[in-house]
Design a protein around this motif. Structure first.
Motif, PDB file in Angstrom:
ATOM      1  N   ASP A 140       0.894  -1.156   0.045  1.00 13.06           N
ATOM      2  CA  ASP A 140      -0.122   0.050   0.013  1.00 13.06           C
ATOM      3  C   ASP A 140       0.747   1.294   0.133  1.00 13.06           C
ATOM      4  N   ASP A 141       1.857   1.258   0.705  1.00  5.48           N
ATOM      5  CA  ASP A 141       2.693   2.406   0.802  1.00  5.48           C
ATOM      6  C   ASP A 141       3.420   2.556  -0.575  1.00  5.48           C
ATOM      7  N   VAL A 142       3.849   1.731  -1.407  1.00  2.90           N
ATOM      8  CA  VAL A 142       4.484   1.658  -2.775  1.00  2.90           C
ATOM      9  C   VAL A 142       3.418   2.207  -3.715  1.00  2.90           C
ATOM     10  N   ILE A 143       2.224   1.527  -3.533  1.00  6.62           N
ATOM     11  CA  ILE A 143       1.077   2.334  -4.475  1.00  6.62           C
ATOM     12  C   ILE A 143       0.734   3.636  -4.202  1.00  6.62           C
ATOM     13  N   LYS A 144       0.705   4.054  -2.891  1.00  5.02           N
ATOM     14  CA  LYS A 144       0.383   5.488  -2.873  1.00  5.02           C
ATOM     15  C   LYS A 144       1.658   6.292  -3.543  1.00  5.02           C
ATOM     16  N   THR A 145       2.896   5.811  -3.544  1.00  3.11           N
ATOM     17  CA  THR A 145       4.066   6.229  -4.128  1.00  3.11           C
ATOM     18  C   THR A 145       3.738   6.543  -5.655  1.00  3.11           C
ATOM     19  N   VAL A 146       3.310   5.417  -6.462  1.00  3.99           N
ATOM     20  CA  VAL A 146       2.810   5.152  -7.574  1.00  3.99           C
ATOM     21  C   VAL A 146       2.057   6.407  -8.067  1.00  3.99           C
ATOM     22  N   GLU A 147       0.850   6.526  -7.137  1.00  7.74           N
ATOM     23  CA  GLU A 147      -0.259   7.494  -7.449  1.00  7.74           C
ATOM     24  C   GLU A 147       0.471   9.057  -7.367  1.00  7.74           C
ATOM     25  N   LEU A 148       1.346   9.353  -6.310  1.00  7.48           N
ATOM     26  CA  LEU A 148       1.828  10.573  -6.521  1.00  7.48           C
ATOM     27  C   LEU A 148       2.730  10.649  -7.723  1.00  7.48           C
ATOM     28  N   VAL A 149       3.658   9.948  -8.114  1.00  8.56           N
ATOM     29  CA  VAL A 149       4.396   9.932  -9.086  1.00  8.56           C
ATOM     30  C   VAL A 149       3.489  10.407 -10.288  1.00  8.56           C
ATOM     31  N   GLU A 150       2.391   9.844 -10.674  1.00  6.72           N
ATOM     32  CA  GLU A 150       1.391  10.058 -11.673  1.00  6.72           C
ATOM     33  C   GLU A 150       0.930  11.435 -11.605  1.00  6.72           C
ATOM     34  N   ARG A 151       0.848  11.893 -10.489  1.00  5.75           N
ATOM     35  CA  ARG A 151       0.193  13.377 -10.231  1.00  5.75           C
ATOM     36  C   ARG A 151       1.231  14.272 -10.699  1.00  5.75           C
ATOM     37  N   LEU A 152       2.430  13.977 -10.510  1.00  2.18           N
ATOM     38  CA  LEU A 152       3.605  14.801 -10.979  1.00  2.18           C
ATOM     39  C   LEU A 152       4.115  14.758 -12.513  1.00  2.18           C
ATOM     40  N   TYR A 153       3.050  13.939 -13.360  1.00  2.46           N
ATOM     41  CA  TYR A 153       3.700  13.677 -14.457  1.00  2.46           C
ATOM     42  C   TYR A 153       3.717  14.979 -15.505  1.00  2.46           C
ATOM     43  N   HIS A 154       2.790  16.114 -15.227  1.00  3.29           N
ATOM     44  CA  HIS A 154       2.732  17.199 -16.227  1.00  3.29           C
ATOM     45  C   HIS A 154       4.013  18.432 -15.578  1.00  3.29           C
ATOM     46  N   TYR A 155       4.683  17.997 -14.489  1.00  5.23           N
ATOM     47  CA  TYR A 155       5.659  19.073 -14.238  1.00  5.23           C
ATOM     48  C   TYR A 155       6.958  18.597 -14.513  1.00  5.23           C
ATOM     49  N   LYS A 156       7.677  19.446 -15.290  1.00  4.03           N
ATOM     50  CA  LYS A 156       8.966  19.427 -15.579  1.00  4.03           C
ATOM     51  C   LYS A 156      10.014  18.934 -14.514  1.00  4.03           C
ATOM     52  N   SER A 157      10.645  17.687 -14.420  1.00  3.88           N
ATOM     53  CA  SER A 157      11.391  17.055 -13.629  1.00  3.88           C
ATOM     54  C   SER A 157      12.077  16.050 -13.915  1.00  3.88           C
ATOM     55  N   LEU A 158      12.908  15.444 -13.229  1.00  5.41           N
ATOM     56  CA  LEU A 158      13.589  14.002 -13.223  1.00  5.41           C
ATOM     57  C   LEU A 158      13.009  13.353 -11.629  1.00  5.41           C
ATOM     58  N   ILE A 159      12.660  11.939 -11.855  1.00  7.22           N
ATOM     59  CA  ILE A 159      12.349  11.375 -10.437  1.00  7.22           C
ATOM     60  C   ILE A 159      13.363  10.066 -10.633  1.00  7.22           C
ATOM     61  N   THR A 160      13.924   9.689  -9.608  1.00  6.75           N
ATOM     62  CA  THR A 160      14.904   8.756  -9.429  1.00  6.75           C
ATOM     63  C   THR A 160      14.518   7.673  -8.129  1.00  6.75           C
ATOM     64  N   PRO A 161      14.327   6.539  -8.589  1.00  6.88           N
ATOM     65  CA  PRO A 161      14.202   5.528  -7.252  1.00  6.88           C
ATOM     66  C   PRO A 161      15.373   5.018  -6.909  1.00  6.88           C
ATOM     67  N   LEU A 162      15.607   4.896  -5.698  1.00  4.99           N
ATOM     68  CA  LEU A 162      17.082   4.559  -5.040  1.00  4.99           C
ATOM     69  C   LEU A 162      16.661   3.600  -3.853  1.00  4.99           C
ATOM     70  N   LEU A 163      17.593   2.642  -3.939  1.00  2.00           N
ATOM     71  CA  LEU A 163      17.323   1.808  -2.755  1.00  2.00           C
ATOM     72  C   LEU A 163      17.881   2.204  -1.369  1.00  2.00           C
ATOM     73  N   TYR A 164      17.209   1.660  -0.663  1.00  2.00           N
ATOM     74  CA  TYR A 164      17.341   2.274   0.945  1.00  2.00           C
ATOM     75  C   TYR A 164      18.885   1.804   1.264  1.00  2.00           C
ATOM     76  N   VAL A 165      19.725   2.523   1.647  1.00  2.00           N
ATOM     77  CA  VAL A 165      20.927   2.417   2.331  1.00  2.00           C
ATOM     78  C   VAL A 165      21.278   3.013   3.919  1.00  2.00           C
ATOM     79  N   PRO A 166      21.440   2.174   4.656  1.00  2.00           N
ATOM     80  CA  PRO A 166      21.757   2.621   6.006  1.00  2.00           C
ATOM     81  C   PRO A 166      23.056   3.087   5.995  1.00  2.00           C
TER      82      PRO A 166
END
Length: 528
Positions: free
Chosen positions: A406-432
């Motif tokens: 559910d957390d990741v799906i909420k992130t998917v929904e947010l990314v799709e809301r940002l589609y029309h804004y000039k930007s780059l989005i990068t998914p990165l693995l969690y690193v402690p």
């Protein structure tokens, strides 16, 4: 003979990337990939030898290395003639029998940072050594440095990535001392002990206590130009995100006159494009979590007014600061005379679209808003950025501790809301990064990804494909011709060759994982 103190960094850290620092992220990619998308080949056009004078002295150097250089000289332990900041390919000209300390500054020496881990190594997209790790290993194991060690010199490694080095890795690479933490006050003491004391037992990993970190008025002034014209305005953050080292350090703002001094030093050495560096430039001058509008505007106005400054950029800005302070963003844009093709690129963190994970790991990140409002805060900030010709390069964190579908799906929904804004989005693995960071079960970016991760990868790929061509075109205008050529080739290969393969791969893997999980395909209406 050689200089007593030699400071340097590997080619990826010392480089100017043709005048475009954001290209530096290419070095986190694996050395080998498909023939049509080889980072190693692209880097031959971008990763040129850093400029130097006839003596091997670097024309520009990483900002942190310049601080250490200044700290050593200001301490009086050594004279300016006894210290050199050298380019790595000319070490044979500056290291000799008189050399006692070789200091190496690192950012991601073993390729264990979030970007390198995501693209390279055992967990990354392609399981091969990252370019930055290769160049670090090549530097510290070269014959010039190792011969100097046999003659009594100490190889000392420090910088933001020093936490990656273990005793086993130090022995393997021939490193004597690793210094973890802010070293402006500590390093001169270490050098004094090596030069005039009884030396130090090695190998040694020294963790500098926060109480030994410099206050804002103890950060030494630059004596030479920095890579990218980077000038530090603030240090630390104070928001306390549980996965981020800078946010756990105390916040300090440098005096405006010190910042202007550093800007002038860069200009005097030919660096006319200045990059103001902080974890959130919009919080300059404020020791609360609120933006001090007047101090921020004064900062940009005075830096822009320095004679010889051609342009002013920033390294990072927080989305919550932007969303709460539209007027500040608007006035900065006016000062910098931004337009649709001369925009302000900056790094920022979305990290997740899940209010639950925001509350769990970074509850102060949305301030002055609530964690429950985070998706709306992100979109508002992107909207303000678009209106004022700011372009976010935003990160998402995959595999945060406690992450659910559910957390990741909420992130998917947010990314799709940002589609029309000039930007780059990068998914990165969690690193402690370092001790005390909350751990998560290690995850390989592809092999261990669940169906919902592939939903996210698809959304991000679609977003970036929408914007990469126009961003590369605009950003590369001021780059070195070789760098501009490399980025043009990269973008065209991605659009015309990689895209078809990537879309097919993502769809196939998504369907395969959905079938394996026996779930109903996630239904949503994509943005038009």
């Amino acid at each position: 003979m050689g200089y007593p103190i030699v400071l340097t960094a590997d080619k990826t850290v010392m480089n100017t990337y043709g005048g475009s620092l954001f290209y530096g992220f290419i070095v986190t990619a694996p050395r080998r990939a498909a023939w049509y998308l080889s980072p190693e080949r692209l880097l031959k056009l971008i990763l040129l030898n850093p400029p130097s004078d006839e003596n091997g002295r670097a024309v520009v150097a990483p900002q942190g290395l310049r601080r250490v250089e200044a700290a050593l000289i200001e301490s009086g332990i050594v004279s300016p003639d006894e210290v050199i900041v050298a380019v790595p390919h000319k070490l044979s000209e500056v290291v000799g029998s008189e050399t006692k300390v070789i200091g190496v500054s690192v950012i991601d020496p073993l390729g264990m940072g979030p970007a390198s881990t995501t693209l390279s190594g055992p967990y990354g997209l392609i399981h091969d050594e990252a370019n930055n790790a290769y160049h670090f290993r090549k530097l510290v194991t070269n014959s010039v440095i190792q011969k100097a060690r046999k003659l009594g010199a100490y190889l000392v490694v420090g910088g933001p990535g020093a936490w990656q080095l273990t005793p086993k890795k130090m022995e393997e690479l021939g490193i004597d001392i690793v210094v973890v933490g802010e070293a402006e006050l500590f390093f001169p003491k270490l050098v004094k002990q090596i030069l005039y004391g009884d030396g130090i037992e090695t190998p040694a990993i020294i963790n500098i206590r926060p109480s030994e970190y410099p206050d804002e008025d103890q950060i030494p002034l630059l004596r030479g130009a920095t890579v990218g014209g980077v000038v530090e305005v603030s240090r630390g953050c104070g928001k306390g995100c549980r996965f981020c080292m800078p946010t756990l350090r105390k916040l300090r703002h440098r005096k405006l006159e010190d910042i202007i001094h550093d800007v002038k030093v860069n200009v005097n050495f030919g660096q006319r494009s200045i990059c103001l560096h902080a974890e959130d430039v919009l919080r300059y001058g404020s020791y609360t979590l609120d933006v001090d509008h007047e101090k921020v505007i004064k900062l940009f106005s005075e830096v822009k007014a320095v004679e010889g400054v051609k342009s002013v950029g920033i390294s990072h800005a927080a989305l919550s600061s932007m969303a709460a302070n539209r007027r500040t963003v608007e006035q900065i844009s006016e000062i910098l005379e931004l337009d649709s093709t001369h925009w302000l690129g900056f790094q920022t963190g979305i990290e997740t679209g899940s209010p639950r994970l925001i509350e769990k790991h970074m509850h102060m990140k949305p301030y002055p808003f609530k964690p429950s409002e985070w998706p709306d805060v992100v979109e508002e900030a992107f909207s303000i950025a678009a209106d004022n010709n700011w372009v976010p390069c935003a990160t998402l964190i995959v595999n945060l501790p406690g992450e659910s579908a559910d957390d990741v799906i909420k992130t998917v929904e947010l990314v799709e809301r940002l589609y029309h804004y000039k930007s780059l989005i990068t998914p990165l693995l969690y690193v402690p990064m370092g001790e005390g960071m909350e751990k998560a079960k290690p995850m390989r970016f592809v092999e261990d990804a669940e169906w919902y991760h592939f939903e996210l990868y698809k959304a991000v790929w679609r977003h970036n494909l929408r914007w990469m061509h126009v961003l590369a075109r605009d950003y590369s205008r001021g780059s070195h011709p070789f760098a501009r050529l490399a980025i043009t080739i990269l973008v065209e290969v991605i659009r015309k060759i990689v895209n078809h393969r990537a879309v097919s791969f993502l769809e196939e893997e998504l369907n395969r994982r959905k079938a394996k999980a026996l779930i109903t395909p996630y239904a949503r209406t994509p943005n038009k």
